[in-house]
Write a protein that holds these residues in place. Structure first.
Motif, PDB file in Angstrom:
ATOM      1  N   GLY A 159       0.784  -1.221   0.000  1.00 29.54           N
ATOM      2  CA  GLY A 159       0.000   0.000   0.000  1.00 29.54           C
ATOM      3  C   GLY A 159       0.818   1.274   0.000  1.00 29.54           C
ATOM      4  N   THR A 160       0.182   2.351   0.448  1.00 26.76           N
ATOM      5  CA  THR A 160       0.818   3.677   0.412  1.00 26.76           C
ATOM      6  C   THR A 160       0.925   4.315   1.794  1.00 26.76           C
ATOM      7  OG1 THR A 160      -1.331   4.721  -0.037  1.00 26.76           O
ATOM      8  CG2 THR A 160       0.023   4.099  -1.948  1.00 26.76           C
ATOM      9  N   ALA A 161       0.895   3.493   2.834  1.00 26.76           N
ATOM     10  CA  ALA A 161       0.988   4.033   4.196  1.00 26.76           C
ATOM     11  C   ALA A 161       2.303   4.779   4.415  1.00 26.76           C
ATOM     12  CB  ALA A 161       0.852   2.898   5.214  1.00 26.76           C
ATOM     13  N   TRP A 162       3.350   4.384   3.696  1.00 27.26           N
ATOM     14  CA  TRP A 162       4.661   5.019   3.848  1.00 27.26           C
ATOM     15  C   TRP A 162       4.641   6.504   3.491  1.00 27.26           C
ATOM     16  CZ3 TRP A 162       6.702   7.037  -0.682  1.00 27.26           C
ATOM     17  CH2 TRP A 162       6.093   6.597  -1.873  1.00 27.26           C
ATOM     18  N   ARG A 163       3.719   6.910   2.606  1.00 25.67           N
ATOM     19  CA  ARG A 163       3.659   8.315   2.192  1.00 25.67           C
ATOM     20  C   ARG A 163       3.162   9.222   3.310  1.00 25.67           C
ATOM     21  NH1 ARG A 163       0.649  10.495  -1.322  1.00 25.67           N
ATOM     22  NH2 ARG A 163       2.201  12.079  -1.882  1.00 25.67           N
ATOM     23  N   ALA A 164       2.380   8.663   4.246  1.00 25.92           N
ATOM     24  CA  ALA A 164       1.839   9.466   5.335  1.00 25.92           C
ATOM     25  C   ALA A 164       2.881   9.745   6.415  1.00 25.92           C
ATOM     26  CB  ALA A 164       0.635   8.760   5.945  1.00 25.92           C
ATOM     27  N   ASP A 165       3.987   9.015   6.358  1.00 25.19           N
ATOM     28  CA  ASP A 165       5.051   9.189   7.352  1.00 25.19           C
ATOM     29  C   ASP A 165       6.217   9.935   6.715  1.00 25.19           C
ATOM     30  OD1 ASP A 165       6.480   8.702   9.869  1.00 25.19           O
ATOM     31  OD2 ASP A 165       7.683   7.319   8.677  1.00 25.19           O
ATOM     32  N   LYS A 166       6.546  11.107   7.243  1.00 21.55           N
ATOM     33  CA  LYS A 166       7.578  11.950   6.646  1.00 21.55           C
ATOM     34  C   LYS A 166       8.940  11.265   6.639  1.00 21.55           C
ATOM     35  CE  LYS A 166       5.461  16.459   7.528  1.00 21.55           C
ATOM     36  NZ  LYS A 166       5.613  17.787   8.183  1.00 21.55           N
ATOM     37  N   ARG A 167       9.256  10.536   7.707  1.00 23.54           N
ATOM     38  CA  ARG A 167      10.558   9.877   7.780  1.00 23.54           C
ATOM     39  C   ARG A 167      10.690   8.794   6.718  1.00 23.54           C
ATOM     40  NH1 ARG A 167      11.759   8.995  14.278  1.00 23.54           N
ATOM     41  NH2 ARG A 167      11.490  11.188  14.911  1.00 23.54           N
ATOM     42  N   SER A 168       9.631   8.037   6.534  1.00 26.55           N
ATOM     43  CA  SER A 168       9.650   6.989   5.507  1.00 26.55           C
ATOM     44  C   SER A 168       9.792   7.612   4.121  1.00 26.55           C
ATOM     45  CB  SER A 168       8.372   6.147   5.571  1.00 26.55           C
ATOM     46  OG  SER A 168       8.308   5.411   6.763  1.00 26.55           O
ATOM     47  N   ARG A 169       9.025   8.666   3.875  1.00 26.82           N
ATOM     48  CA  ARG A 169       9.086   9.315   2.562  1.00 26.82           C
ATOM     49  C   ARG A 169      10.452   9.937   2.320  1.00 26.82           C
ATOM     50  NH1 ARG A 169       4.908  12.813   2.772  1.00 26.82           N
ATOM     51  NH2 ARG A 169       6.199  14.692   2.862  1.00 26.82           N
ATOM     52  N   TYR A 170      11.044  10.485   3.373  1.00 29.63           N
ATOM     53  CA  TYR A 170      12.377  11.067   3.240  1.00 29.63           C
ATOM     54  C   TYR A 170      13.400   9.996   2.844  1.00 29.63           C
ATOM     55  CZ  TYR A 170      16.905  13.004   4.553  1.00 29.63           C
ATOM     56  OH  TYR A 170      18.211  13.400   4.549  1.00 29.63           O
ATOM     57  N   GLY A 171      13.303   8.814   3.478  1.00 25.86           N
ATOM     58  CA  GLY A 171      14.217   7.723   3.140  1.00 25.86           C
ATOM     59  C   GLY A 171      14.081   7.310   1.689  1.00 25.86           C
ATOM     60  N   TYR A 172      12.847   7.228   1.215  1.00 31.12           N
ATOM     61  CA  TYR A 172      12.628   6.861  -0.182  1.00 31.12           C
ATOM     62  C   TYR A 172      13.042   7.987  -1.128  1.00 31.12           C
ATOM     63  CZ  TYR A 172      10.191   2.555   1.081  1.00 31.12           C
ATOM     64  OH  TYR A 172       9.895   1.306   1.553  1.00 31.12           O
ATOM     65  N   ASP A 173      12.952   9.233  -0.652  1.00 26.52           N
ATOM     66  CA  ASP A 173      13.462  10.355  -1.452  1.00 26.52           C
ATOM     67  C   ASP A 173      14.965  10.193  -1.687  1.00 26.52           C
ATOM     68  OD1 ASP A 173      11.072  11.672  -1.756  1.00 26.52           O
ATOM     69  OD2 ASP A 173      11.376  13.046  -0.077  1.00 26.52           O
ATOM     70  N   VAL A 174      15.680   9.844  -0.612  1.00 21.94           N
ATOM     71  CA  VAL A 174      17.132   9.660  -0.707  1.00 21.94           C
ATOM     72  C   VAL A 174      17.462   8.511  -1.654  1.00 21.94           C
ATOM     73  CG1 VAL A 174      19.223   9.042   0.564  1.00 21.94           C
ATOM     74  CG2 VAL A 174      17.565  10.616   1.582  1.00 21.94           C
ATOM     75  N   ALA A 175      16.719   7.402  -1.525  1.00 18.66           N
ATOM     76  CA  ALA A 175      16.955   6.244  -2.391  1.00 18.66           C
ATOM     77  C   ALA A 175      16.672   6.571  -3.848  1.00 18.66           C
ATOM     78  CB  ALA A 175      16.076   5.072  -1.931  1.00 18.66           C
ATOM     79  N   THR A 176      15.591   7.290  -4.093  1.00 18.31           N
ATOM     80  CA  THR A 176      15.246   7.679  -5.456  1.00 18.31           C
ATOM     81  C   THR A 176      16.286   8.635  -6.026  1.00 18.31           C
ATOM     82  OG1 THR A 176      12.886   7.445  -4.935  1.00 18.31           O
ATOM     83  CG2 THR A 176      13.447   8.689  -6.914  1.00 18.31           C
ATOM     84  N   LEU A 177      16.790   9.532  -5.182  1.00 16.49           N
ATOM     85  CA  LEU A 177      17.826  10.465  -5.615  1.00 16.49           C
ATOM     86  C   LEU A 177      19.113   9.720  -5.976  1.00 16.49           C
ATOM     87  CD1 LEU A 177      18.398  13.460  -6.025  1.00 16.49           C
ATOM     88  CD2 LEU A 177      19.253  13.553  -3.671  1.00 16.49           C
ATOM     89  N   ALA A 178      19.425   8.657  -5.229  1.00 15.23           N
ATOM     90  CA  ALA A 178      20.605   7.844  -5.530  1.00 15.23           C
ATOM     91  C   ALA A 178      20.466   7.194  -6.909  1.00 15.23           C
ATOM     92  CB  ALA A 178      20.798   6.776  -4.461  1.00 15.23           C
ATOM     93  N   LEU A 179      19.271   6.692  -7.210  1.00 13.74           N
ATOM     94  CA  LEU A 179      19.032   6.095  -8.525  1.00 13.74           C
ATOM     95  C   LEU A 179      19.115   7.151  -9.630  1.00 13.74           C
ATOM     96  CD1 LEU A 179      16.076   3.766  -7.515  1.00 13.74           C
ATOM     97  CD2 LEU A 179      18.317   3.010  -8.317  1.00 13.74           C
ATOM     98  N   ALA A 180      18.575   8.335  -9.347  1.00 16.82           N
ATOM     99  CA  ALA A 180      18.656   9.430 -10.320  1.00 16.82           C
ATOM    100  C   ALA A 180      20.108   9.813 -10.585  1.00 16.82           C
ATOM    101  CB  ALA A 180      17.874  10.643  -9.814  1.00 16.82           C
ATOM    102  N   ALA A 181      20.919   9.805  -9.525  1.00 16.18           N
ATOM    103  CA  ALA A 181      22.337  10.142  -9.665  1.00 16.18           C
ATOM    104  C   ALA A 181      23.062   9.137 -10.548  1.00 16.18           C
ATOM    105  CB  ALA A 181      22.999  10.208  -8.294  1.00 16.18           C
TER     106      ALA A 181
END
Length: 205
Positions: free
Chosen positions: A114-136
């Protein structure tokens, strides 16, 4: 990702193309690359390995070979991958900006969590970092390989494509694993805390 065999499968058509082109010319390089891609596909079918990577790998080589044929240049074999890297980089960055980081979206979609992770800022921040690593990773591929393309370093292009392929992608996936574990732990803690609060409120007079 297929482990060592996946790395070999993805690298073989590139190596075969460069060697055949160097010794026998562009047409021989194109047909040799296509032949190796077909052989890999057949091998994966015989070994009953997942068919989707084999098919996508074959079409990737076929597109690269077609571009090389149309441009009449060996370096054209790498052109599709170069611009695809830029597109992937842009998609990953945009997903962060719209607050749907692809690392989190894809992982949780594939696992049905599901999408429960989006409601938690810390979880979303972690996935932001991971996505940024892939973008890099994709951004670095585009910058380096585009420069080699413009400089006509076909041999180095092949080396960069292999070195910046699975090995570099694997490093980015370590960041994804970190984000997944971080999010799972965080959501579990929040779930347990919520359950405790419900239980506590129910038992109070």
């Amino acid at each position: 990702m297929g482990g060592v065999s996946g790395l070999l499968y993805s690298s073989l058509p590139v190596v075969v193309f460069v060697l055949a082109n160097a010794f026998f010319g562009l047409k021989a390089g194109i047909w040799s690359a296509l032949g190796s891609a077909v052989a890999i596909t057949v091998l994966r079918i015989v070994r009953r390995e997942p068919l989707q990577p084999a098919i996508s790998g074959f079409f990737g080589v076929a597109i690269a070979a077609f571009i090389a044929f149309r441009t009449g240049s060996a370096k054209g074999f790498f052109l599709f991958g170069i611009w695809a890297s830029l597109v992937y980089c842009a998609v990953f960055v945009v997903s962060i900006l719209v607050r749907w980081p692809l690392a989190g979206l894809v992982w949780n979609l594939l696992n049905g969590t599901g999408t429960a992770w989006r409601a938690d800022k810390r979880s979303r921040y972690g996935y932001d970092v991971a996505t940024l690593a892939l973008a890099a990773v994709f951004g670095a591929r585009f910058i380096v390989q585009r420069w080699l393309y413009e400089a006509d370093y076909t041999g180095w292009l092949a080396f960069a494509k292999i070195a910046m392929g699975y090995p570099l992608y694997g490093l980015a996936l370590l960041v994804v694993v970190w984000a997944v574990r971080r999010s799972d732990k965080r959501l579990k803690e929040l779930d347990e805390a919520g359950a405790y609060q419900v239980t506590g409120s129910a038992s109070s007079p």
